[in-house]
Enzyme design. Structure first.
Site, PDB file in Angstrom:
ATOM      1  CD  GLU A 261      -2.672   1.562   0.285  1.00 14.81           C
ATOM      2  OE1 GLU A 261      -2.769   2.732  -0.119  1.00 14.81           O
ATOM      3  OE2 GLU A 261      -3.312   0.609  -0.208  1.00 14.81           O
ATOM      4  CB  THR A 305      -6.102   1.151  -3.769  1.00 17.61           C
ATOM      5  OG1 THR A 305      -5.113   1.727  -2.910  1.00 17.61           O
ATOM      6  CG2 THR A 305      -6.104  -0.355  -3.555  1.00 17.61           C
ATOM      7  CG  HIS A 421      -4.206   4.032   3.266  1.00 15.21           C
ATOM      8  ND1 HIS A 421      -4.720   5.300   3.384  1.00 15.21           N
ATOM      9  CD2 HIS A 421      -4.830   3.476   2.201  1.00 15.21           C
ATOM     10  CE1 HIS A 421      -5.618   5.507   2.438  1.00 15.21           C
ATOM     11  NE2 HIS A 421      -5.709   4.424   1.703  1.00 15.21           N
ATOM     12  CG  HIS A 481      -1.711   4.561  -4.810  1.00 14.84           C
ATOM     13  ND1 HIS A 481      -1.399   5.304  -3.689  1.00 14.84           N
ATOM     14  CD2 HIS A 481      -2.730   3.742  -4.425  1.00 14.84           C
ATOM     15  CE1 HIS A 481      -2.188   4.982  -2.696  1.00 14.84           C
ATOM     16  NE2 HIS A 481      -3.005   4.023  -3.098  1.00 14.84           N
TER      17      HIS A 481
END
Length: 687
Positions: A261, A305, A421, A481
């Site tokens: 993530e 995501t 995150h 990302h």
């Protein structure tokens, strides 16, 4: 002086005067927001002028609607319109701060599917100064309540209101003409939303986005079976050949896809205070049996995501606005990795320590053909076990093995991590790494959650080695990302040890890790240029699946002859020779900005045309649901009714499958359980 004040006050006591005051105040605050809250990159006199004046035409149109109403109703309507516009500006300031983009109707429509824990993120994003956007509204209300400005009950002629409406349209089209002359194809090519706001304004962007959303909806209903033909021709023409050296090297092995993530490539081998942020991933990256790609880019847009998952498992791009998984995940037909591998004898499962509805996964995964989806309902939940968007990674990996050990082999298992995150939070007992010292509160804790993710990954790898799964599996790692958006330029410059950064630097900052490991693989650092769109064909070829029939826009990263042009969702591109960001062109190897000569312009135009066509073709597939018209040889369409992700159903299905096949990890190593083999230092699990 007093006469001027009297004339001004007399004007403000008219409806036209109050309209002008409201428009001017809103214009000023919008321009302030442009300069302080958004990074629009206005360059040159024309762009600066357009940025300054672009709020005016739409405000005349919108606020001018109130002039068609009589008496007090005019003031009520104008203030309501003013409040709505203020809320729109306020919402975009908050959204832009985190995502470097503007709100779209696709995102708003899907907000119910992605709202979990957003309150905590909002608290991090919101600044007290953001409420300045409502100051002018309050001022106008106070002026009216205390009768500093008198209500004008006189009739405002219809022809004057209509004249202002016509004027607004003249100004809007004139503005577009100037903008399009400065930046041709502004609305016809897939540009970054920053360009539309910079040239035309925030309201015009909203109108254009609404048009695009309506057009997308109409595209599906108007699509016909022959529309797939041009897509098939394009895909066939651009498909790369297999590399015999690697084809089938992982045939028959289990596949673990580990979703890192918000993890960026710069973290690999990065140090803070002399300490490696990711020592376990660094070791994995350099392993002799790991193929590591150092020019691999994320290609997500607003879906973030969900866009990454769409590309990784379908080799289809996400959409320019919104999330394809949210909007089209339930209804569309797909030819995704889980379905392809299911039909080749694999058990397929996704693991995610959050609610199943997030990004509409519980519906989309059925469309993709996942047999199992182990979401938060399958994990023990305690307040200390979760942070931010769900289960902490160390606990997530550990608790996932109770299901992994029951999957019939070979299996395809995707594990989606969460702790790294935004807003990069960790409770004190789990912080074991120093933060960076850029002074940016968003950026500095990023390395701490990345380090935690690395520790969790290291624990999982030890488990795979202990159980023998490592020898019989192919491990795929990818960053979905960026973790640090382009909004944090000053902090990024410090992280990269540069005085200032260019658009080229920011493009290179979009690299994310992509690693493939298996015992029989010849590893090393692979310098080919590629992105998430290329993952699926690469994985399939390594598994010995020569898939020439399903629709995939990527090409095998291990192919010796392949197109290395990387398309970004906004139409920008990176190739081994050129990096094109908006109207700026850089030499990829050196980062030097150039003014292309005739020969270079021809090369760049060819690259740009390919990127535009590829993005357009992929959009056609999703927006028109074109795969419903196509029945490729060797692939059976997914029936969503075949899947049920409820706990009781999944547990029964696993038991029935084991009784039938006896191919699980537990069967192979003749144990009743492997959870005791998993070692973690997660403080929450210590007695």
């Amino acid at each position: 002086m007093s006469s001027h004040i009297k004339k001004t006050r007399n004007l403000l006591n008219t409806r036209l005067g109050f309209f002008i005051l409201a428009t001017v105040l809103f214009w000023i605050k919008t321009y302030i927001a442009y300069r302080t809250e958004f990074t629009l990159g206005a360059k040159g006199t024309v762009q600066q002028i357009l940025l300054f004046v672009n709020p005016i035409p739409a405000l005349i149109l919108i606020f001018g609607l109130a002039l068609y109403f009589r008496g007090r109703l005019f003031y009520w309507v104008l203030m309501l319109l003013h409040l709505i516009e203020s809320i729109w500006l306020f919402a975009n300031i908050l959204y832009y701060r985190e995502f470097s983009d503007f709100l779209s109707f696709g995102i708003i429509k899907g907000s119910g599917d992605v709202q979990n824990n957003l309150g905590k993120s909002l608290a991090e994003i919101l600044h007290p100064s953001d409420f300045f956007v409502f100051v002018d509204f309050v001022i106008l209300v106070v002026l009216l309540i205390f009768k500093v400005i008198q209500v004008d009950r006189r009739k405002f002629k219809f022809r004057n209101a209509f004249a202002l409406t016509i004027l607004s349209f003249v100004l809007i089209f004139s503005e577009y003409g100037v903008a399009n002359a400065n930046r041709s194809g502004l609305l016809t090519r897939t540009f970054d939303n920053n360009y539309i706001v910079k040239y035309l304004g925030l309201n015009e962007y909203a109108a254009f986005n609404a048009y695009q959303t309506a057009k997308e909806s109409a595209t599906r209903s108007n699509a016909k079976s022959s529309d797939i033909d041009s897509v098939l021709n394009f895909v066939k023409k651009n498909r790369s050949a297999i590399n015999p050296e690697y084809f089938g090297k992982a045939k028959g092995k289990n596949v673990f896809v580990i979703h890192l993530e918000s993890f960026q490539q710069f973290l690999i081998n990065y140090k803070v205070d002399g300490k490696e942020v990711t020592p376990n991933l660094n070791k994995f990256y350099k392993n002799k049996n790991t193929i590591s790609f150092d020019n691999f880019y994320h290609q997500v847009s607003q879906g973030k995501t969900s866009d990454a998952e769409m590309m990784m498992e379908n080799s289809l791009y996400g959409l320019p606005q919104g999330s394809a998984m949210v909007t089209y995940g339930t209804q569309n037909t797909y030819q995704a990795a889980p379905a392809i591998l299911d039909q080749k004898g694999y058990t397929t499962a996704s693991f995610h320590g959050d609610v199943p509805s997030f990004w509409n996964r519980d519906n989309t995964y059925k469309s993709w053909g996942y047999q199992y989806f182990f979401d938060s309902d399958y994990y023990q939940e305690k307040p200390s076990y979760s942070v931010g968007y769900g289960l902490k990674d160390k606990i997530f990996f550990k608790d996932s093995v109770k299901y992994i050990q029951q999957l019939p082999q070979p299996f395809y298992a995707k594990l989606i991590t969460l702790t790294n995150h935004y807003p990069y939070e960790l409770d004190k007992p789990n912080v074991s790494f120093p933060a960076t010292k850029t002074g940016d509160n968003t950026v500095d804790p990023y390395v701490q959650t990345a380090h935690y993710l690395d520790q969790a990954f290291g624990e999982f790898i030890k488990y795979l080695n202990k159980t023998g799964l490592m020898k019989n599996s192919m491990i795929v790692l990818y960053g979905d990302h960026y973790g640090i958006s382009n909004n944090h330029r000053a902090a990024i410059a410090q992280l990269l040890h540069k005085k200032e950064i260019t658009d080229y630097d920011l493009a290179q900052f979009q690299k994310v890790p992509f690693m493939i490991h298996a015992d029989d693989l010849k590893g090393g650092i692979n310098h080919t240029y590629g992105g998430e769109i290329d993952a699926l064909p690469t994985i399939l070829h390594l598994l010995g699946i020569k898939d020439n029939n399903t629709v995939q826009f990527g090409n095998d990263l291990l192919s010796k002859k392949r197109d290395q042009t990387v398309a970004f969702r906004n139409g920008d591109l990176v190739s081994p020779k050129y990096t094109v960001i908006g109207s700026n062109v850089y030499l990829t190897k050196t980062g030097k900005e150039i003014t292309p000569n005739d020969e270079q312009s021809k090369e760049i135009k060819k690259l740009q045309n390919h990127v535009n066509k590829e993005l357009s073709m992929s959009d056609r597939v999703i927006l028109g649901d074109l795969l419903r018209f196509y029945n490729p040889k060797g692939f059976k369409k997914v029936n969503k009714k075949d899947f049920n992700y409820k706990y009781s159903y999944a547990m029964k299905a696993l038991k029935d499958s084991d009784n039938k096949s006896k191919k699980t990890l537990l069967d192979k190593i003749h144990k009743k359980d492997t959870e005791k083999l998993y070692k973690t230092d997660a403080p929450e699990l210590k007695k």
